[in-house]
Scaffold this motif. Structure first.
Motif, PDB file in Angstrom:
ATOM      1  N   LEU A  98       0.826  -1.212   0.000  1.00 50.18           N
ATOM      2  CA  LEU A  98       0.000   0.000   0.000  1.00 50.18           C
ATOM      3  C   LEU A  98       0.863   1.266   0.000  1.00 50.18           C
ATOM      4  N   LEU A  99       1.913   1.255   0.793  1.00 52.60           N
ATOM      5  CA  LEU A  99       2.762   2.452   0.881  1.00 52.60           C
ATOM      6  C   LEU A  99       3.521   2.669  -0.418  1.00 52.60           C
ATOM      7  N   ASP A 100       4.016   1.583  -0.984  1.00 52.65           N
ATOM      8  CA  ASP A 100       4.754   1.699  -2.247  1.00 52.65           C
ATOM      9  C   ASP A 100       3.838   2.225  -3.351  1.00 52.65           C
ATOM     10  N   ALA A 152       9.305  -2.803  -1.064  1.00 56.11           N
ATOM     11  CA  ALA A 152      10.321  -2.165  -0.214  1.00 56.11           C
ATOM     12  C   ALA A 152      11.527  -1.755  -1.062  1.00 56.11           C
ATOM     13  N   LEU A 153      12.014  -0.546  -0.821  1.00 53.32           N
ATOM     14  CA  LEU A 153      13.210  -0.104  -1.534  1.00 53.32           C
ATOM     15  C   LEU A 153      14.443  -0.829  -1.019  1.00 53.32           C
ATOM     16  N   GLU A 154      14.432  -1.087   0.294  1.00 54.09           N
ATOM     17  CA  GLU A 154      15.575  -1.749   0.916  1.00 54.09           C
ATOM     18  C   GLU A 154      15.089  -2.834   1.863  1.00 54.09           C
ATOM     19  N   ALA A 155      15.858  -3.911   1.941  1.00 56.16           N
ATOM     20  CA  ALA A 155      15.606  -4.958   2.931  1.00 56.16           C
ATOM     21  C   ALA A 155      16.873  -5.110   3.762  1.00 56.16           C
ATOM     22  N   ILE A 156      16.774  -4.811   5.040  1.00 55.24           N
ATOM     23  CA  ILE A 156      17.948  -4.824   5.923  1.00 55.24           C
ATOM     24  C   ILE A 156      17.784  -5.969   6.923  1.00 55.24           C
ATOM     25  N   VAL A 157      18.786  -6.808   7.008  1.00 56.02           N
ATOM     26  CA  VAL A 157      18.704  -7.922   7.950  1.00 56.02           C
ATOM     27  C   VAL A 157      19.049  -7.426   9.353  1.00 56.02           C
ATOM     28  N   CYS A 158      18.113  -7.585  10.266  1.00 55.50           N
ATOM     29  CA  CYS A 158      18.329  -7.151  11.656  1.00 55.50           C
ATOM     30  C   CYS A 158      17.387  -7.944  12.558  1.00 55.50           C
ATOM     31  N   ASP A 159      17.973  -8.879  13.292  1.00 55.83           N
ATOM     32  CA  ASP A 159      17.178  -9.638  14.255  1.00 55.83           C
ATOM     33  C   ASP A 159      17.008  -8.763  15.499  1.00 55.83           C
ATOM     34  N   LEU A 160      15.781  -8.419  15.806  1.00 48.85           N
ATOM     35  CA  LEU A 160      15.531  -7.451  16.884  1.00 48.85           C
ATOM     36  C   LEU A 160      15.831  -8.016  18.272  1.00 48.85           C
ATOM     37  N   ARG A 201       1.450   4.234  -3.236  1.00 48.53           N
ATOM     38  CA  ARG A 201       1.171   5.672  -3.168  1.00 48.53           C
ATOM     39  C   ARG A 201       2.451   6.516  -3.142  1.00 48.53           C
ATOM     40  N   GLY A 202       3.592   5.864  -3.307  1.00 47.52           N
ATOM     41  CA  GLY A 202       4.825   6.617  -3.490  1.00 47.52           C
ATOM     42  C   GLY A 202       5.662   6.810  -2.243  1.00 47.52           C
ATOM     43  N   ASP A 203       5.292   6.174  -1.136  1.00 43.50           N
ATOM     44  CA  ASP A 203       6.132   6.253   0.060  1.00 43.50           C
ATOM     45  C   ASP A 203       7.335   5.319  -0.107  1.00 43.50           C
ATOM     46  N   GLN A 204       8.380   5.600   0.667  1.00 41.25           N
ATOM     47  CA  GLN A 204       9.608   4.799   0.581  1.00 41.25           C
ATOM     48  C   GLN A 204       9.704   3.894   1.803  1.00 41.25           C
ATOM     49  N   VAL A 205       9.785   2.596   1.553  1.00 36.98           N
ATOM     50  CA  VAL A 205       9.791   1.633   2.653  1.00 36.98           C
ATOM     51  C   VAL A 205      11.163   0.994   2.794  1.00 36.98           C
ATOM     52  N   ARG A 206      11.667   1.028   4.004  1.00 42.41           N
ATOM     53  CA  ARG A 206      12.845   0.233   4.363  1.00 42.41           C
ATOM     54  C   ARG A 206      12.345  -0.862   5.292  1.00 42.41           C
ATOM     55  N   SER A 207      12.640  -2.094   4.923  1.00 45.35           N
ATOM     56  CA  SER A 207      12.074  -3.229   5.634  1.00 45.35           C
ATOM     57  C   SER A 207      13.145  -3.906   6.473  1.00 45.35           C
TER      58      SER A 207
END
Ligand code: NAP
Length: 218
Positions: free
Chosen positions: A19-21, A45-53, A23-29
């Motif tokens: 949905l965000l993409d 998503a523009l970017e997918a970053i690996v990060c175990d919380l 409408r033109g929003d930028q998503v970092r996942s």
């Protein structure tokens, strides 16, 4: 709008990314499994970053979050997890992301919580621990000084979206499709209204007009 979605491979998260993409929003996942990167990118998503919380310390989480206008917490330990992970993921994950927001000067935080979340909830079952962890996380968000949106859905389903919900400070218990929850978050992220904590189930209110419906109510 630059949106960081933590738990980016989650079911609501993927719907929200689409949905965000669109409408033109930028998503970092933020994802924990590198094998999911392609899927979140395909969702928009523009970017997918690996990060175990749970495994990462606050510095690493801040680095993964980077610059953004808002963080959306869409992660969760999941139904098969025990009480320990309610603490480390459902509560601890939010606390680390709040620290990242503070460190990176991100002004706004949205969280998918749960109907019934309450720091004072009593009981010893895993679900009781979950509701307490979610309640404590919500309290931490409200006390953070950030702008916030806390969405507390009822039981989640994978049914197709209806485009309509019932949402207010308190609503009758019920279910709601994940896709409608994603649409609620997408709509309310655009609303510059003050901080909100709302429960959400299926209903009759068009999601596109939800901000107006909530004005003066929640
Ligand atoms: N089920 C319900 O009826 C219900 C009701 C109300 C609220 N909720 C809440 O709604 C939210 C979203 O639900 P959903 O069904 O969209 O969730 P979901 O599909 O289970 O997604 C949760 C995501 O969190 C990720 N995750 C788990 N541990 C992580 C960690 N240590 N570090 C980073 N990411 C981690 C998972 O990663 P992987 O993809 O790698 O597993 C998954 O992508 C959750 O917070 C849930 O508690 C659920």
């Amino acid at each position: 709008m630059r949106v960081v979605i933590a738990g980016g491979h989650g079911k609501i998260a993927l719907e929200l990314t689409r949905l965000l993409d669109e409408r033109g929003d930028q998503v970092r996942s933020l994802i924990r499994n590198p094998d999911h990167a392609e899927e979140v990118r395909s969702a928009g998503a523009l970017e997918a970053i690996v990060c175990d919380l749970e495994e990462s310390d606050e510095d690493r989480v801040s680095e993964a979050v980077g610059e953004a206008d808002v963080i959306v917490f869409a992660a969760g330990a999941g139904p098969g997890s025990g009480p320990e992970r309610k603490e480390t993921m459902d509560y601890g994950g939010v606390v680390k992301l709040l620290a990242a927001a503070d460190h990176n000067a991100i002004p706004r935080f949205a969280v998918i919580s749960s109907m019934g979340a309450d720091a004072g909830h009593e009981g010893d079952e895993t679900f009781d621990v979950y509701l307490r962890a979610k309640g404590r996380a919500d309290d931490a968000v409200r006390e953070s000084g950030l702008g916030y949106l806390i969405v507390r859905p009822g039981g989640l389903t994978d049914d197709p979206p209806t485009g309509r919900v019932e949402a207010d400070r308190r609503v009758e218990r019920g279910q709601v499709p994940r896709a409608d929850v994603a649409a609620v978050i997408a709509t309310l992220l655009r609303d510059p209204a003050p901080e909100r904590t709302i429960e959400v189930v299926s209903g009759d209110v068009p999601i596109e007009g939800l901000a107006g419906h909530l004005a003066g109510r929640a």
